[in-house]
Design an enzyme around this catalytic site. Sequence first.
Site, PDB file in Angstrom:
ATOM      1  N   LYS A  80      10.351 -64.852   6.517  1.00 23.34           N
ATOM      2  CA  LYS A  80      10.392 -64.634   5.062  1.00 23.34           C
ATOM      3  C   LYS A  80       9.993 -65.917   4.353  1.00 23.34           C
ATOM      4  CE  LYS A  80      13.571 -62.873   1.499  1.00 23.34           C
ATOM      5  NZ  LYS A  80      14.951 -62.399   1.223  1.00 23.34           N
ATOM      6  N   SER A 155      15.162 -57.930  -1.065  1.00 21.99           N
ATOM      7  CA  SER A 155      13.981 -58.736  -1.297  1.00 21.99           C
ATOM      8  C   SER A 155      13.162 -59.017  -0.029  1.00 21.99           C
ATOM      9  CB  SER A 155      14.391 -60.063  -1.924  1.00 21.99           C
ATOM     10  OG  SER A 155      15.220 -60.793  -1.039  1.00 21.99           O
ATOM     11  N   SER A 179      19.640 -58.032   0.813  1.00 20.27           N
ATOM     12  CA  SER A 179      18.189 -58.186   1.008  1.00 20.27           C
ATOM     13  C   SER A 179      17.676 -58.121   2.440  1.00 20.27           C
ATOM     14  CB  SER A 179      17.729 -59.496   0.390  1.00 20.27           C
ATOM     15  OG  SER A 179      17.516 -59.305  -0.980  1.00 20.27           O
TER      16      SER A 179
HETATM   17  N1  GLN Z   1      18.843 -57.035  -4.835  1.00 24.08           N
HETATM   18  C1  GLN Z   1      19.834 -58.053  -4.975  1.00 24.08           C
HETATM   19  C2  GLN Z   1      19.401 -59.021  -6.051  1.00 24.08           C
HETATM   20  O1  GLN Z   1      18.426 -58.777  -6.652  1.00 24.08           O
HETATM   21  C3  GLN Z   1      20.043 -58.758  -3.673  1.00 24.08           C
HETATM   22  C4  GLN Z   1      18.972 -59.705  -3.364  1.00 24.08           C
HETATM   23  C5  GLN Z   1      19.213 -60.474  -2.113  1.00 24.08           C
HETATM   24  O2  GLN Z   1      20.054 -60.113  -1.289  1.00 24.08           O
HETATM   25  N2  GLN Z   1      18.511 -61.576  -1.960  1.00 24.08           N
HETATM   26  O3  GLN Z   1      20.018 -60.013  -6.300  1.00 24.08           O
END
Ligand code: GLN
Length: 489
Positions: A80, A155, A179
Site C-alpha cells: 500500500k 482505503s 481499511s
Molecule cells: N473508512 C474509514 C475512514 O475513512 C477507515 C479508513 C481506514 O481504516 N484507514 O477513516
Amino acid sequence: MSLVKLTLKELQDQFTRAEVRASEIVRAYYLRVSMVEPKVKAYITLNDKETVLAEAHALDQELKQWRKTMPLMAMPLAIKDNICTHDLPTTCGSRILGQFRPPYDASVVATMRPHRFLLLGKSNLDEFAMGSSTEHSAFGPSRNPWKLNHVPGGSSGGSAAAVAADECVAALGSDTGGSIRQPAACCGVVGLKPTYGRVSRYGLVAFASSLDQIGPITKDVMDAAVLLNVLAGHDPLDSTSAEVPVPDFTRAFKKRDLKKLKIGVPTEYFTEGLDPEVEVAVREAIEELGRLGGEIKEVSLPHTGVAVATYYIIATAEASSNLARYDGVRYGLRSKQSKDLLEMFCMTRQEGLGYEVKRRIMLGTYVLSSGYYDAYYGKAQAVRTLIQRDFEEAFQDVDLLVSPVMPTPPFQLGEKIDDPLQMYLSDIYTISASLAGLPAISIPCGFSRQGLPIGLQIVGRPFEEETILRAARAYELATEWRKKRPAIR
Ligand code: GLN
C-alpha cells in the site's frame, strides 16, 4: 494451473522445490498485470520490470547454494502506498507527496527485505487512507475486479483489488477503522488487521496513530498466517509496538474443527441498515461455524451505536495533528504561487490536499480547539473506553465475535462520493474493533445476486490472532468461496 492463480504458500512450495524459477514468476505476473491493470487500476506505481527481473535472476542463480529458502522468497507483493519504501515513491494517494521518495524503508518492509521478496508496486488508496472506496485517491479510483463499475472498497482498495485480480500474490494494507477488512470483503479476499501493537507502524505514514495497523491482504487464510509470521514482532523504533511473544501462526491450523470455541453474535450488529443479502450470507456462515463445532451465543455490545461518531472525532483529531507536517518545507509539493512563508504554507496545503482530507483536518482542528475539546474530544475518549469495556465483557463469555464486515455489498463508483455520512457508515461494523485495538479478519462468505463478494468478520481478544485464524481457516476449508475467481470484464 496458471502461476498467478496460486496462493503464496502454493507458489512458495513450487519455488522451494525448484519447480518454478523466480524469473518465470516475474514474467507471469508482469504479463498478467499488462492484461488487467488497465481495467483494474490497482497500482499507483508499478516497479520497473527489468529491475525486478534482475533481482529474480540473481535469486535463481543463488538458489542452489541455499539450504533453506525463506517464506517470502521470490514472492511478488504489492505494498500500500502509505508504507515507506526507499526504492519506490510513497505518495499516500496525495498530490502533496507527489513523487516523494522516502529515505528509508518502513520496519515491515525492512523485515521482509532479507526474504528477498519481489516488490511489484505500490498500490492505490484513498488519500492518506481516508475513505472506503479509493475514490479519494488523487490518482483516480481502483475498480472492483468482480464488477468494474463498482468500488473495490477502501482505503486499501488497490491492495485488495491487486490480490483479487491476480496482479500480485499477496499485499500489505493498513487499517485505521476498517481499511484492510472492508476492501478485502469487497474484493472477495482475506484481510487481517492484527492487534494494535502487534506489527510495527514505523514508516507507515500516520493517519490516526492510536488506531493505525499494518496487516496482510491475501488469497486465503493460510497466506495471512504466513505473512503475519514475518510482520509481527516488537520494534524499538515504534514506541507503541508490543513486547509480546510471537507464535508460529500457522500452527493454529493444526485443529481443523471449532470444538470448545464459544462464538458470540453481537445483537446490535444485526439491526436496521443491514442489507438483507448480507444478513443471509453472514447468518449462513454462522450456522456453518456451528456445524464445525463452535458454540454460538448471542452477546451484546451496547455502545455499538456511537462507535462511528466516536471514531470520526478521534481519527480526525489525530489526523489534523499528524497532517500538520505537510507544509511544503520538508518534503513533497511546494506551491510556486506564494510570496511569503505563511502564504507558502497555505497555498501548498490548498493545492496539495484533496477535499476529504481538508474536511477531516477542519473537523479535527475543531474538536481539539479550546472550548470544544472537552465536549468532543474528551467525551469521545471516554466513550472509547466504554466500547473497549463492551468487548472485555463479551470476551468473558465467548472466545470470538462474528459479524458482517460491511452493511451492504460493494457499491457503485460515484454512488456515495457526495454523501460523506453514507461513506462513513461503510465501516460501521469494523470501527469498534479498531477503537478497542482488537485483532479482526475478513474472509469471503458469499456473493450478492449481482455477483459481488460479501465478507464475514471474526474478532478476537487482544493478541489472540491464532484463535481467529483457526476459525477462519476451518470455515474456509469447509466452504468453496475461495475457489471462485473474478472474470474481470
Ligand atoms: N473508512 C474509514 C475512514 O475513512 C477507515 C479508513 C481506514 O481504516 N484507514 O477513516
